[in-house]
Design a protein around this motif. Structure first.
Motif, PDB file in Angstrom:
ATOM      1  N   ILE A  50       0.842  -0.947  -0.040  1.00  0.00           N
ATOM      2  CA  ILE A  50      -0.200  -0.107  -0.194  1.00  0.00           C
ATOM      3  C   ILE A  50       0.945   1.070   0.013  1.00  0.00           C
ATOM      4  CG2 ILE A  50      -1.574   1.261   1.388  1.00  0.00           C
ATOM      5  CD1 ILE A  50      -2.633  -1.427   2.292  1.00  0.00           C
ATOM      6  N   ALA A  51       1.845   1.352   0.730  1.00  0.00           N
ATOM      7  CA  ALA A  51       2.939   2.311   0.850  1.00  0.00           C
ATOM      8  C   ALA A  51       3.480   2.685  -0.656  1.00  0.00           C
ATOM      9  CB  ALA A  51       3.765   2.216   1.836  1.00  0.00           C
ATOM     10  N   ASP A  52       3.929   1.781  -1.346  1.00  0.00           N
ATOM     11  CA  ASP A  52       4.495   1.607  -2.396  1.00  0.00           C
ATOM     12  C   ASP A  52       3.269   2.309  -3.682  1.00  0.00           C
ATOM     13  OD1 ASP A  52       6.891   0.668  -1.603  1.00  0.00           O
ATOM     14  OD2 ASP A  52       6.299  -1.357  -2.514  1.00  0.00           O
ATOM     15  N   GLU A  53       2.013   1.720  -3.351  1.00  0.00           N
ATOM     16  CA  GLU A  53       1.045   2.114  -4.343  1.00  0.00           C
ATOM     17  C   GLU A  53       0.820   3.834  -4.157  1.00  0.00           C
ATOM     18  OE1 GLU A  53      -2.171  -0.292  -3.564  1.00  0.00           O
ATOM     19  OE2 GLU A  53      -1.482  -1.912  -4.654  1.00  0.00           O
ATOM     20  N   LEU A  54       1.005   4.111  -2.762  1.00  0.00           N
ATOM     21  CA  LEU A  54       0.676   5.614  -2.669  1.00  0.00           C
ATOM     22  C   LEU A  54       2.003   6.436  -2.992  1.00  0.00           C
ATOM     23  CD1 LEU A  54      -0.842   5.283   0.968  1.00  0.00           C
ATOM     24  CD2 LEU A  54      -1.789   6.003  -1.036  1.00  0.00           C
ATOM     25  N   GLY A  55       3.010   5.867  -3.396  1.00  0.00           N
ATOM     26  CA  GLY A  55       4.267   6.554  -4.083  1.00  0.00           C
ATOM     27  C   GLY A  55       4.909   6.756  -2.659  1.00  0.00           C
ATOM     28  N   ILE A  56       4.965   6.138  -1.610  1.00  0.00           N
ATOM     29  CA  ILE A  56       5.643   6.856  -0.376  1.00  0.00           C
ATOM     30  C   ILE A  56       6.646   5.805   0.234  1.00  0.00           C
ATOM     31  CG2 ILE A  56       3.862   8.501   0.291  1.00  0.00           C
ATOM     32  CD1 ILE A  56       2.969   6.643   2.538  1.00  0.00           C
ATOM     33  N   GLU A  57       7.865   6.255   0.521  1.00  0.00           N
ATOM     34  CA  GLU A  57       8.925   5.524   1.173  1.00  0.00           C
ATOM     35  C   GLU A  57       8.578   5.585   2.805  1.00  0.00           C
ATOM     36  OE1 GLU A  57      12.973   5.673  -0.021  1.00  0.00           O
ATOM     37  OE2 GLU A  57      12.240   6.581  -2.016  1.00  0.00           O
ATOM     38  N   VAL A  58       8.303   3.925   3.119  1.00  0.00           N
ATOM     39  CA  VAL A  58       8.177   3.807   4.508  1.00  0.00           C
ATOM     40  C   VAL A  58       8.955   2.853   5.105  1.00  0.00           C
ATOM     41  CG1 VAL A  58       6.251   3.401   6.446  1.00  0.00           C
ATOM     42  CG2 VAL A  58       5.694   4.433   4.046  1.00  0.00           C
ATOM     43  N   PRO A  59       9.800   3.329   6.011  1.00  0.00           N
ATOM     44  CA  PRO A  59      10.891   2.218   6.644  1.00  0.00           C
ATOM     45  C   PRO A  59      10.300   1.114   7.245  1.00  0.00           C
ATOM     46  CG  PRO A  59      11.278   4.658   7.168  1.00  0.00           C
ATOM     47  CD  PRO A  59       9.933   4.582   6.701  1.00  0.00           C
ATOM     48  N   ASP A  60      10.719  -0.055   7.046  1.00  0.00           N
ATOM     49  CA  ASP A  60      10.416  -1.241   7.635  1.00  0.00           C
ATOM     50  C   ASP A  60       9.940  -1.142   8.954  1.00  0.00           C
ATOM     51  OD1 ASP A  60      10.618  -2.626   5.228  1.00  0.00           O
ATOM     52  OD2 ASP A  60      12.552  -3.693   5.749  1.00  0.00           O
ATOM     53  N   GLU A  61      10.739  -0.360   9.777  1.00  0.00           N
ATOM     54  CA  GLU A  61      10.370  -0.240  11.264  1.00  0.00           C
ATOM     55  C   GLU A  61       8.917   0.607  11.372  1.00  0.00           C
ATOM     56  OE1 GLU A  61      10.133  -0.735  14.969  1.00  0.00           O
ATOM     57  OE2 GLU A  61      11.628  -1.748  13.817  1.00  0.00           O
ATOM     58  N   GLU A  62       8.680   1.364  10.496  1.00  0.00           N
ATOM     59  CA  GLU A  62       7.354   2.028  10.580  1.00  0.00           C
ATOM     60  C   GLU A  62       6.332   1.156  10.162  1.00  0.00           C
ATOM     61  OE1 GLU A  62       5.613   6.206   9.160  1.00  0.00           O
ATOM     62  OE2 GLU A  62       7.846   5.932   8.891  1.00  0.00           O
ATOM     63  N   ILE A  63       6.390   0.391   9.294  1.00  0.00           N
ATOM     64  CA  ILE A  63       5.514  -0.419   8.713  1.00  0.00           C
ATOM     65  C   ILE A  63       5.036  -1.659   9.949  1.00  0.00           C
ATOM     66  CG2 ILE A  63       5.090  -2.600   7.368  1.00  0.00           C
ATOM     67  CD1 ILE A  63       4.492   0.264   5.893  1.00  0.00           C
ATOM     68  N   ARG A  64       6.277  -1.979  10.692  1.00  0.00           N
ATOM     69  CA  ARG A  64       6.088  -2.821  11.785  1.00  0.00           C
ATOM     70  C   ARG A  64       5.275  -2.340  12.978  1.00  0.00           C
ATOM     71  NH1 ARG A  64      11.100  -4.940   9.904  1.00  0.00           N
ATOM     72  NH2 ARG A  64      12.222  -3.285  11.291  1.00  0.00           N
ATOM     73  N   SER A  65       5.653  -0.994  13.117  1.00  0.00           N
ATOM     74  CA  SER A  65       5.020  -0.067  14.316  1.00  0.00           C
ATOM     75  C   SER A  65       3.656   0.067  13.769  1.00  0.00           C
ATOM     76  CB  SER A  65       5.973   1.409  14.478  1.00  0.00           C
ATOM     77  OG  SER A  65       5.051   2.183  15.315  1.00  0.00           O
ATOM     78  N   LEU A  66       3.202   0.539  12.521  1.00  0.00           N
ATOM     79  CA  LEU A  66       1.785   0.537  12.178  1.00  0.00           C
ATOM     80  C   LEU A  66       1.198  -0.600  12.397  1.00  0.00           C
ATOM     81  CD1 LEU A  66      -0.352   2.360  11.144  1.00  0.00           C
ATOM     82  CD2 LEU A  66       0.572   1.608   8.879  1.00  0.00           C
ATOM     83  N   PHE A  67       1.563  -1.802  11.852  1.00  0.00           N
ATOM     84  CA  PHE A  67       1.040  -2.954  11.944  1.00  0.00           C
ATOM     85  C   PHE A  67       0.745  -3.447  13.506  1.00  0.00           C
ATOM     86  CE2 PHE A  67       1.508  -7.578  12.949  1.00  0.00           C
ATOM     87  CZ  PHE A  67       0.512  -7.997  12.358  1.00  0.00           C
ATOM     88  N   GLN A  68       1.676  -3.231  14.307  1.00  0.00           N
ATOM     89  CA  GLN A  68       1.606  -3.559  15.710  1.00  0.00           C
ATOM     90  C   GLN A  68       0.354  -2.686  16.479  1.00  0.00           C
ATOM     91  OE1 GLN A  68       3.164  -5.730  17.383  1.00  0.00           O
ATOM     92  NE2 GLN A  68       1.732  -5.524  19.253  1.00  0.00           N
ATOM     93  N   LYS A  69       0.385  -1.411  15.873  1.00  0.00           N
ATOM     94  CA  LYS A  69      -0.791  -0.532  16.665  1.00  0.00           C
ATOM     95  C   LYS A  69      -2.124  -1.154  16.182  1.00  0.00           C
ATOM     96  CE  LYS A  69       1.863   3.682  16.613  1.00  0.00           C
ATOM     97  NZ  LYS A  69       2.129   5.057  15.948  1.00  0.00           N
ATOM     98  N   ILE A  70      -2.273  -1.293  14.721  1.00  0.00           N
ATOM     99  CA  ILE A  70      -3.554  -1.959  14.573  1.00  0.00           C
ATOM    100  C   ILE A  70      -3.923  -3.234  15.005  1.00  0.00           C
ATOM    101  CG2 ILE A  70      -4.701  -2.870  12.323  1.00  0.00           C
ATOM    102  CD1 ILE A  70      -3.285  -0.774  10.783  1.00  0.00           C
ATOM    103  N   SER A  71      -2.843  -4.167  15.290  1.00  0.00           N
ATOM    104  CA  SER A  71      -3.136  -5.506  15.851  1.00  0.00           C
ATOM    105  C   SER A  71      -3.476  -5.241  17.104  1.00  0.00           C
ATOM    106  CB  SER A  71      -1.676  -6.328  15.554  1.00  0.00           C
ATOM    107  OG  SER A  71      -1.569  -6.436  14.320  1.00  0.00           O
TER     108      SER A  71
END
Length: 109
Positions: free
Chosen positions: A79-100
């Protein structure tokens, strides 16, 4: 989301519960995305409130279909790639953790 939660032959009470679960999970995911606001559209201020709804739907569907942690993190990266934004893996993990965590705290997963 109704189609992803089970058969249309599901008893009425189960359909209501599944729909309520899906709607609650969607609200949590959308709120988390709005707070993260990767596109800086400020849905909490004067920006469009529906900017992240389609993304929230995709994430909610994956969560309710019991995708693995790796699959969900991969979806967030896609999704980040589709939005054309670079999101560090750590930020992806953090977002996933917040949602979960939010989903689990509400007893939805």
């Amino acid at each position: 989301l109704n189609g992803t939660l089970g058969s249309r032959m599901m008893p009425s009470e189960h359909r209501k519960t599944a729909k309520q679960t899906a709607m609650s999970a969607f609200a949590i995911v959308l709120e988390t995305l709005n707070r993260w606001d990767p596109l800086n559209v400020r849905p909490d201020a004067d920006g469009p409130e529906d900017e992240y709804e389609s993304i929230a739907l995709r994430i909610t569907s994956a969560l309710l279909n019991h995708r693995s942690h790796q699959e969900l993190q991969s979806l967030l990266t896609t999704i980040a790639d589709e939005l054309g934004i670079e999101v560090p893996d750590e930020e992806i993990r953090s977002l996933f953790q917040k949602i979960s965590t939010s989903i689990a705290d509400e007893g939805l997963a």
